[in-house]
Design a protein around this motif. Sequence first.
Motif, PDB file in Angstrom:
ATOM      1  N   PHE A 145      39.719  -2.066  95.777  1.00 25.51           N
ATOM      2  CA  PHE A 145      39.144  -1.573  94.505  1.00 25.51           C
ATOM      3  C   PHE A 145      40.163  -1.070  93.476  1.00 25.51           C
ATOM      4  CE2 PHE A 145      39.155   2.224  97.270  1.00 25.51           C
ATOM      5  CZ  PHE A 145      39.829   3.122  96.461  1.00 25.51           C
ATOM      6  N   LEU A 146      41.418  -0.864  93.863  1.00 28.34           N
ATOM      7  CA  LEU A 146      42.357  -0.286  92.894  1.00 28.34           C
ATOM      8  C   LEU A 146      43.114  -1.416  92.194  1.00 28.34           C
ATOM      9  CD1 LEU A 146      44.281   2.988  93.651  1.00 28.34           C
ATOM     10  CD2 LEU A 146      44.973   1.401  91.872  1.00 28.34           C
ATOM     11  N   GLU A 147      42.602  -1.773  91.011  1.00 25.74           N
ATOM     12  CA  GLU A 147      43.109  -2.977  90.335  1.00 25.74           C
ATOM     13  C   GLU A 147      44.493  -2.746  89.736  1.00 25.74           C
ATOM     14  OE1 GLU A 147      41.141  -5.244  90.944  1.00 25.74           O
ATOM     15  OE2 GLU A 147      39.106  -4.450  90.933  1.00 25.74           O
ATOM     16  N   THR A 148      45.413  -3.665  90.059  1.00 24.98           N
ATOM     17  CA  THR A 148      46.781  -3.556  89.521  1.00 24.98           C
ATOM     18  C   THR A 148      47.208  -4.895  88.935  1.00 24.98           C
ATOM     19  OG1 THR A 148      47.944  -4.322  91.482  1.00 24.98           O
ATOM     20  CG2 THR A 148      47.350  -1.981  91.432  1.00 24.98           C
ATOM     21  N   ASP A 149      48.419  -4.906  88.349  1.00 24.34           N
ATOM     22  CA  ASP A 149      48.994  -6.197  87.950  1.00 24.34           C
ATOM     23  C   ASP A 149      49.538  -6.881  89.205  1.00 24.34           C
ATOM     24  OD1 ASP A 149      51.413  -4.980  88.558  1.00 24.34           O
ATOM     25  OD2 ASP A 149      51.987  -4.659  86.464  1.00 24.34           O
ATOM     26  N   HIS A 152      54.348  -7.516  92.593  1.00 23.84           N
ATOM     27  CA  HIS A 152      54.369  -7.085  93.998  1.00 23.84           C
ATOM     28  C   HIS A 152      55.584  -6.218  94.299  1.00 23.84           C
ATOM     29  CE1 HIS A 152      50.893  -9.214  95.559  1.00 23.84           C
ATOM     30  NE2 HIS A 152      51.157 -10.124  94.626  1.00 23.84           N
ATOM     31  N   GLY A 153      55.376  -5.225  95.075  1.00 24.23           N
ATOM     32  CA  GLY A 153      56.470  -4.307  95.439  1.00 24.23           C
ATOM     33  C   GLY A 153      56.574  -3.115  94.500  1.00 24.23           C
ATOM     34  N   GLU A 154      56.094  -3.266  93.281  1.00 30.12           N
ATOM     35  CA  GLU A 154      56.199  -2.164  92.311  1.00 30.12           C
ATOM     36  C   GLU A 154      55.072  -2.353  91.279  1.00 30.12           C
ATOM     37  OE1 GLU A 154      59.328  -0.045  92.574  1.00 30.12           O
ATOM     38  OE2 GLU A 154      57.989   1.273  91.432  1.00 30.12           O
ATOM     39  N   ALA A 155      53.880  -2.515  91.792  1.00 32.46           N
ATOM     40  CA  ALA A 155      52.768  -2.861  90.897  1.00 32.46           C
ATOM     41  C   ALA A 155      52.346  -1.674  90.041  1.00 32.46           C
ATOM     42  CB  ALA A 155      51.581  -3.353  91.720  1.00 32.46           C
ATOM     43  N   SER A 156      51.763  -1.992  88.883  1.00 32.81           N
ATOM     44  CA  SER A 156      51.224  -0.946  88.007  1.00 32.81           C
ATOM     45  C   SER A 156      49.720  -1.105  87.940  1.00 32.81           C
ATOM     46  CB  SER A 156      51.782  -1.096  86.597  1.00 32.81           C
ATOM     47  OG  SER A 156      53.147  -0.795  86.598  1.00 32.81           O
ATOM     48  N   PRO A 157      49.024   0.007  87.854  1.00 31.85           N
ATOM     49  CA  PRO A 157      47.562  -0.088  87.755  1.00 31.85           C
ATOM     50  C   PRO A 157      47.155  -0.728  86.438  1.00 31.85           C
ATOM     51  CG  PRO A 157      48.316   2.155  87.397  1.00 31.85           C
ATOM     52  CD  PRO A 157      49.511   1.386  87.828  1.00 31.85           C
ATOM     53  N   LEU A 158      46.023  -1.376  86.423  1.00 31.38           N
ATOM     54  CA  LEU A 158      45.490  -1.905  85.165  1.00 31.38           C
ATOM     55  C   LEU A 158      44.629  -0.808  84.559  1.00 31.38           C
ATOM     56  CD1 LEU A 158      44.476  -5.531  86.291  1.00 31.38           C
ATOM     57  CD2 LEU A 158      46.549  -4.810  85.040  1.00 31.38           C
ATOM     58  N   PHE A 159      45.270  -0.038  83.664  1.00 30.60           N
ATOM     59  CA  PHE A 159      44.542   1.069  83.047  1.00 30.60           C
ATOM     60  C   PHE A 159      43.383   0.521  82.231  1.00 30.60           C
ATOM     61  CE2 PHE A 159      48.603   3.103  83.952  1.00 30.60           C
ATOM     62  CZ  PHE A 159      48.160   4.288  84.536  1.00 30.60           C
ATOM     63  N   PRO A 190      45.189  -9.140  90.353  1.00 29.65           N
ATOM     64  CA  PRO A 190      44.062  -9.891  89.778  1.00 29.65           C
ATOM     65  C   PRO A 190      43.600 -11.049  90.666  1.00 29.65           C
ATOM     66  CG  PRO A 190      45.651  -9.370  88.068  1.00 29.65           C
ATOM     67  CD  PRO A 190      46.256  -8.919  89.357  1.00 29.65           C
ATOM     68  N   CYS A 191      44.542 -11.678  91.403  1.00 30.39           N
ATOM     69  CA  CYS A 191      44.129 -12.788  92.256  1.00 30.39           C
ATOM     70  C   CYS A 191      43.483 -12.323  93.555  1.00 30.39           C
ATOM     71  CB  CYS A 191      45.329 -13.672  92.567  1.00 30.39           C
ATOM     72  SG  CYS A 191      46.525 -12.815  93.610  1.00 30.39           S
ATOM     73  N   GLY A 192      43.476 -11.016  93.777  1.00 36.66           N
ATOM     74  CA  GLY A 192      42.841 -10.495  94.996  1.00 36.66           C
ATOM     75  C   GLY A 192      43.834 -10.129  96.082  1.00 36.66           C
TER      76      GLY A 192
END
Length: 826
Positions: A145-149, A152-159, A190-192
């Motif tokens: 449920f925690l959507e990010t970009d 990988h390895g240093e992802a940021s949340p999709l505010f 985004p791709c899951g």
Amino acid sequence: MSDWTVYKFGGTSVKGAERLRRAADLVRKSPGPVVTVVSAMGGVTNLLVRAVEHSRQGLVDHDTVRAIRDAHHEVAGTFGISLDPIDAVFEELEALLTAAATLRGASPQLRDRVLVTGERLSARLLAAILNSDGAEATAIDADTFLETDDHHGEASPLFGVFEASAHAALSPLLEEGQLPVVTGFCGRAPCGSTTTLGRGGSDYSATLIASAIDAQEVVIWTDVPGVYSAHPGVVAGARVVPQLNYREAGELAYYGAKVLHPRTLQPLIKQSIPATIKSTFDPEAPGTRIDRTVTPGAHPVKGVSAVGGHALISLEGTGMAGVPGIAQRVFATMSQAGISVTMISQSSSESSVCIAVPSERATDGVLALREAFRLDLGRGDIEDIRVEPDVSLVAAVGLGMHYATGVAGRVFSSLGRAGVNVRAIAQGASELNITFTVDNAQSDDAVRTLHDEFGLHNADPNAPVSGHADIVLVGFGGVGKALARQIEVQAGPARLVAVVDRRGAMLNPSGLSSEQLERIRTVKAEGGSVASVDGGVETCDPVEFVRAAPASGLRTPIVVDVADGDTSALHVAALESGADVVTANKAPLASPQARYRQLTDAASAAGRRIRAEATVGAGLPIIDTIEQLVASGDRIRRLEGCLSGTLTYVLGRVGAGDTLATVLQDASDNGYLEPNPLVDLSGEDVLRKAIILSRTAGLDVADDQIACEGLVDRSAIDWAAPAPSFDEIIDRCAPLVEGVNNAQREGAVLRYVAVVEPGTVVVKPRAVDPASPLGRLDGTDNMLLIHSDRYATSPLVISGPGAGVEVTAMGVLTDILRLIAERHAL
Ligand code: ADP
Ligand code: ASP
Ligand code: MG
């Protein structure tokens, strides 16, 4: 704001059965609904990283998998909980590592999926433990449920996106009274696929979730009782900072305070959600509260942190001077190359620009810069692009810097004294921190030096800044020692910055630490000078030291004179250099009229004050009362009383039949005697007090209108010689004993009495009625009867204990605090 709270347990707080039990207890005992975020058991993520590395050689690292499995099975066994949910995770882990080994290395997606295994395991364990205790807990994976970009390895949340999905995943559970236990460190691309938020990222998971559910608070449970003023492993005396502003905490984290992931606080700011850092091992301790408030505190700097693993790239060349936009071009080049710049610094002559970048990106950075500045290099405008590998960034952080002057100067001069070689500095326009680079090998030294320079060990960095004053203590005998201790215990606005004696001084502009004071006490107890204390300096004269105070960075200090002998010159020097003076030493204020006049002139010329409450009646408010009367228009007609607690004590005990030898010894043991007891016995001490009172009362007394009759002959005092022994003193005391006996024969008691009237001062022994106020005095009590126009029929009487180092020190401290309060009111 909801009444939900987010708890986050770090690796050390979930490692092993005992710690998990503590964590479960804390969750169960929380006053309201809680979302719990967990890290992997300490060390597990590192093991998973190692297993992923092995897959590059085509190997599945079964040993590592087994070690992780054993640790989790052991906990499950302790609590008697089912192994099924855990073993399902291990099955997937084996499959992932097998795939990675087949591919001879994991893709970023595969790698992230492996790395979150530790979080998935601990969430399942903690939920099961809570359930076995009768709670209703559910383990949930944040990568659902925690959507990010997809970084990988240093992802940021999709505010703007993750909030709704996180809220939708968690709020139904909370409303049903369930306890969600969420995996930290991860999110969903985004791709899951599973992403990770960077090492230490569970802190960030917790605050992101807190903002999504609009929590009332986030508690980060870890293995330390809060954010320390520096890494506790580097600085032994580091203290927990009770409160930090979001920006201060963020900056400390950014520059290496591992206790928080650098991005932790950012999600909290908009909704002003407070975060508290607490220790699972000491849950009652208040911890560090991080919120929006700004408490500049007595210290401009609240914390010092350092981060290694950087390289310094510098562009040098005189052709850069005056050319606009070099720094911007450097930034743009780095950003195009995907390299984050941790610090930038430009020399004031603009002939060099330095940037600090993560070491592993240094080579890429230099290549990109050579390319971007090809023409400038060709023209010779830039002479060279150089790299220094292996530097650390050190930051001194605190919003109070904005209000204090000279912080940068103190940073760099203290580092200079400590032999730390600063490579590049970024002090810029930021009012929040000063950052610089040093060789890795000097990083710890730099942190310790700054921690010491800003006195972060010994004072509450959140104490109010407004009222404090720097105290220069001259004299470290009984009263000086007691005063230093009282200042330390009180931890109020008085800050002891220097101790001075006849031969030396010790100065710490940010406040002498407990350790430094302890060193002084030790050396003084052995009869040494402050000059020989480690960190002390030789000065040939305290006057010289006081005169130099402004140059030592002390602004408007209070010079406290608890020394012995005539220190008039010291007082004048202090006043002239802009200090106020508090004195327990009577000599300067009782000196002959002409000299006394110089002192009062110096004070009024400099607009400074001399306070002297402790010179008469120790801590009793005698001077203050007389000043108040005079200021309110009353006229003093006569002051009469016993102004020496010491003499009341000695005469009382001798009258009761004790021998002089025991009486003097006891008086000495109790700290009642002047360094030379003849100063007490000859009446000299009382005479000085009486003169000070006459001057306070505005009753001008010519030098030749002062009379003193001692209990021993006053001419016996040899000011130049060391104090005489008790035997020598006792030899001179025949008149004293005789006086006591004569009085007793007449049914009276002997008292040593001072009388101050307009134009005269007389001090002498007098036989008084035992039933009279003076006759009834006991112990070391003082008494003063004030006859004035207003108190004409019956005098105003002040009495109470009037001798001893503690009460005297208290009188001095009262003066100090009054001065501070008056300054503040101006
Ligand atoms: P957790 O597993 O709970 O997330 P971390 O190991 O990530 O814990 O962070 C806590 C550690 O951070 C402490 O044990 C301490 O060694 C280190 N640390 C570094 N700087 C500081 C600081 N300024 N204050 C507190 N701890 C610090
Ligand atoms: N387990 C992860 C790590 O070790 C995340 C965390 O502990 O916050 O980096
Ligand atoms: Mg951590």
